[in-house]
Design a protein around this motif. Structure first.
Motif, PDB file in Angstrom:
ATOM      1  N   LEU A 142      17.660 -24.564  55.628  1.00 58.00           N
ATOM      2  CA  LEU A 142      17.365 -24.497  57.063  1.00 58.00           C
ATOM      3  C   LEU A 142      18.613 -24.146  57.867  1.00 58.00           C
ATOM      4  N   LEU A 143      19.761 -24.699  57.492  1.00 56.22           N
ATOM      5  CA  LEU A 143      21.012 -24.344  58.170  1.00 56.22           C
ATOM      6  C   LEU A 143      21.358 -22.871  57.952  1.00 56.22           C
ATOM      7  N   ALA A 144      21.091 -22.362  56.757  1.00 57.50           N
ATOM      8  CA  ALA A 144      21.330 -20.943  56.488  1.00 57.50           C
ATOM      9  C   ALA A 144      20.439 -20.076  57.382  1.00 57.50           C
ATOM     10  N   GLY A 145      19.201 -20.494  57.579  1.00 59.93           N
ATOM     11  CA  GLY A 145      18.314 -19.781  58.492  1.00 59.93           C
ATOM     12  C   GLY A 145      18.846 -19.774  59.917  1.00 59.93           C
ATOM     13  N   VAL A 146      19.422 -20.890  60.335  1.00 61.12           N
ATOM     14  CA  VAL A 146      20.031 -20.964  61.677  1.00 61.12           C
ATOM     15  C   VAL A 146      21.201 -19.993  61.779  1.00 61.12           C
ATOM     16  N   VAL A 147      22.018 -19.907  60.747  1.00 53.68           N
ATOM     17  CA  VAL A 147      23.158 -18.975  60.750  1.00 53.68           C
ATOM     18  C   VAL A 147      22.652 -17.536  60.894  1.00 53.68           C
ATOM     19  N   VAL A 148      21.601 -17.194  60.176  1.00 51.83           N
ATOM     20  CA  VAL A 148      21.056 -15.832  60.247  1.00 51.83           C
ATOM     21  C   VAL A 148      20.552 -15.533  61.661  1.00 51.83           C
ATOM     22  N   VAL A 149      19.799 -16.448  62.242  1.00 51.77           N
ATOM     23  CA  VAL A 149      19.245 -16.220  63.579  1.00 51.77           C
ATOM     24  C   VAL A 149      20.354 -16.154  64.630  1.00 51.77           C
ATOM     25  N   LEU A 150      21.303 -17.083  64.593  1.00 45.15           N
ATOM     26  CA  LEU A 150      22.384 -17.073  65.588  1.00 45.15           C
ATOM     27  C   LEU A 150      23.257 -15.837  65.456  1.00 45.15           C
ATOM     28  N   THR A 151      23.484 -15.383  64.236  1.00 47.64           N
ATOM     29  CA  THR A 151      24.270 -14.160  64.053  1.00 47.64           C
ATOM     30  C   THR A 151      23.559 -12.985  64.703  1.00 47.64           C
ATOM     31  N   ARG A 152      22.268 -12.903  64.507  1.00 48.87           N
ATOM     32  CA  ARG A 152      21.496 -11.815  65.123  1.00 48.87           C
ATOM     33  C   ARG A 152      21.561 -11.892  66.649  1.00 48.87           C
ATOM     34  N   LEU A 153      21.377 -13.085  67.188  1.00 45.66           N
ATOM     35  CA  LEU A 153      21.393 -13.248  68.645  1.00 45.66           C
ATOM     36  C   LEU A 153      22.759 -12.909  69.232  1.00 45.66           C
ATOM     37  N   ALA A 204      21.551  -5.479  60.237  1.00 43.43           N
ATOM     38  CA  ALA A 204      20.123  -5.333  59.924  1.00 43.43           C
ATOM     39  C   ALA A 204      19.803  -5.944  58.562  1.00 43.43           C
ATOM     40  N   LEU A 205      20.652  -5.676  57.555  1.00 44.38           N
ATOM     41  CA  LEU A 205      20.455  -6.273  56.233  1.00 44.38           C
ATOM     42  C   LEU A 205      20.572  -7.787  56.295  1.00 44.38           C
ATOM     43  N   HIS A 206      21.574  -8.255  57.034  1.00 42.72           N
ATOM     44  CA  HIS A 206      21.803  -9.693  57.189  1.00 42.72           C
ATOM     45  C   HIS A 206      20.559 -10.365  57.760  1.00 42.72           C
ATOM     46  N   THR A 207      19.975  -9.763  58.772  1.00 42.95           N
ATOM     47  CA  THR A 207      18.810 -10.352  59.429  1.00 42.95           C
ATOM     48  C   THR A 207      17.550 -10.221  58.577  1.00 42.95           C
ATOM     49  N   LEU A 208      17.272  -9.022  58.095  1.00 44.49           N
ATOM     50  CA  LEU A 208      16.058  -8.781  57.326  1.00 44.49           C
ATOM     51  C   LEU A 208      16.041  -9.595  56.028  1.00 44.49           C
ATOM     52  N   LEU A 209      17.107  -9.484  55.249  1.00 45.79           N
ATOM     53  CA  LEU A 209      17.137 -10.208  53.985  1.00 45.79           C
ATOM     54  C   LEU A 209      17.304 -11.709  54.196  1.00 45.79           C
ATOM     55  N   GLY A 210      17.904 -12.109  55.321  1.00 48.86           N
ATOM     56  CA  GLY A 210      17.977 -13.533  55.634  1.00 48.86           C
ATOM     57  C   GLY A 210      16.595 -14.114  55.867  1.00 48.86           C
ATOM     58  N   GLY A 211      15.774 -13.393  56.593  1.00 49.29           N
ATOM     59  CA  GLY A 211      14.400 -13.854  56.827  1.00 49.29           C
ATOM     60  C   GLY A 211      13.566 -13.849  55.556  1.00 49.29           C
ATOM     61  N   VAL A 212      13.653 -12.765  54.799  1.00 51.28           N
ATOM     62  CA  VAL A 212      12.903 -12.667  53.540  1.00 51.28           C
ATOM     63  C   VAL A 212      13.409 -13.718  52.554  1.00 51.28           C
ATOM     64  N   GLY A 213      14.733 -13.857  52.464  1.00 52.84           N
ATOM     65  CA  GLY A 213      15.313 -14.842  51.549  1.00 52.84           C
ATOM     66  C   GLY A 213      14.898 -16.258  51.896  1.00 52.84           C
ATOM     67  N   LEU A 214      14.876 -16.576  53.176  1.00 53.51           N
ATOM     68  CA  LEU A 214      14.480 -17.917  53.601  1.00 53.51           C
ATOM     69  C   LEU A 214      13.020 -18.201  53.217  1.00 53.51           C
ATOM     70  N   VAL A 215      12.143 -17.242  53.487  1.00 51.04           N
ATOM     71  CA  VAL A 215      10.731 -17.435  53.146  1.00 51.04           C
ATOM     72  C   VAL A 215      10.554 -17.579  51.636  1.00 51.04           C
ATOM     73  N   LEU A 216      11.164 -16.684  50.870  1.00 54.02           N
ATOM     74  CA  LEU A 216      11.023 -16.755  49.408  1.00 54.02           C
ATOM     75  C   LEU A 216      11.615 -18.044  48.851  1.00 54.02           C
ATOM     76  N   TRP A 217      12.796 -18.406  49.345  1.00 53.49           N
ATOM     77  CA  TRP A 217      13.473 -19.598  48.837  1.00 53.49           C
ATOM     78  C   TRP A 217      12.686 -20.868  49.168  1.00 53.49           C
ATOM     79  N   LEU A 218      12.182 -20.974  50.392  1.00 51.06           N
ATOM     80  CA  LEU A 218      11.377 -22.144  50.745  1.00 51.06           C
ATOM     81  C   LEU A 218      10.068 -22.165  49.962  1.00 51.06           C
ATOM     82  N   LEU A 219       9.476 -20.994  49.729  1.00 51.14           N
ATOM     83  CA  LEU A 219       8.276 -20.924  48.902  1.00 51.14           C
ATOM     84  C   LEU A 219       8.581 -21.426  47.489  1.00 51.14           C
ATOM     85  N   PHE A 220       9.725 -21.024  46.961  1.00 49.99           N
ATOM     86  CA  PHE A 220      10.148 -21.497  45.639  1.00 49.99           C
ATOM     87  C   PHE A 220      10.351 -23.010  45.642  1.00 49.99           C
ATOM     88  N   LEU A 221      11.072 -23.514  46.640  1.00 49.17           N
ATOM     89  CA  LEU A 221      11.398 -24.947  46.670  1.00 49.17           C
ATOM     90  C   LEU A 221      10.160 -25.821  46.854  1.00 49.17           C
TER      91      LEU A 221
END
Length: 140
Positions: A16-27, A39-56
């Motif tokens: 969740l903290l990693a997701g915050v870093v991705v969003v704040l960096t974009r903003l 763009a890669l940081h934001t796109l893959l951050g969102g995809v990575g967060l969803v996939l990782w939380l789905l895995f967990l």
């Protein structure tokens, strides 16, 4: 849902903290630092967060769980490296001298220095290292 162990709890909080870093960096950088890295940081951050939380949070017996975990980790590693590349913008080159440092400081209005981004992205890198360790040792 798997049992909530200490390793899983730590991993969820870091995710969740990693997701915050991705969003704040974009903003913070959307106007001053457009480009492929952000763009890669934001796109893959969102995809990575969803996939990782789905895995967990998925059932540990699911056949697809390993693949989702590896894909999520791959996204997180690219995000962490992109974040560290973005941090290079604060390092003044010899050609630009003090002007580059002043411009970067002025653009970083939330903390007036790059320290917030430095802590966030170094923390993200260390968090992704933890994710990898927890995955490889089957703690999550």
């Amino acid at each position: 849902m798997p049992d909530l162990t200490v390793a899983l709890t730590v991993t969820l909080v870091l995710s969740l903290l990693a997701g915050v870093v991705v969003v704040l960096t974009r903003l913070r950088l959307r106007a001053s630092h457009p480009g492929l890295t952000l763009a890669l940081h934001t796109l893959l951050g969102g995809v990575g967060l969803v996939l990782w939380l789905l895995f967990l949070l998925s059932d540990t017996d699911a056949d697809w769980r390993s693949l989702v975990g590896v894909l999520g980790l791959g996204c997180w590693w690219v995000v962490a490296i992109c974040g560290l590349v973005i941090l290079v913008r604060w390092k003044p080159s010899r050609a630009r001298g003090k002007r580059a440092a002043r411009v970067a400081t002025a653009a970083d209005s939330w903390s007036r220095t790059p320290w917030l981004s430095l802590w966030g992205h170094v923390g993200l890198f260390l968090g992704v290292a933890w994710f990898t360790f927890a995955y490889v040792t089957s703690q999550v």
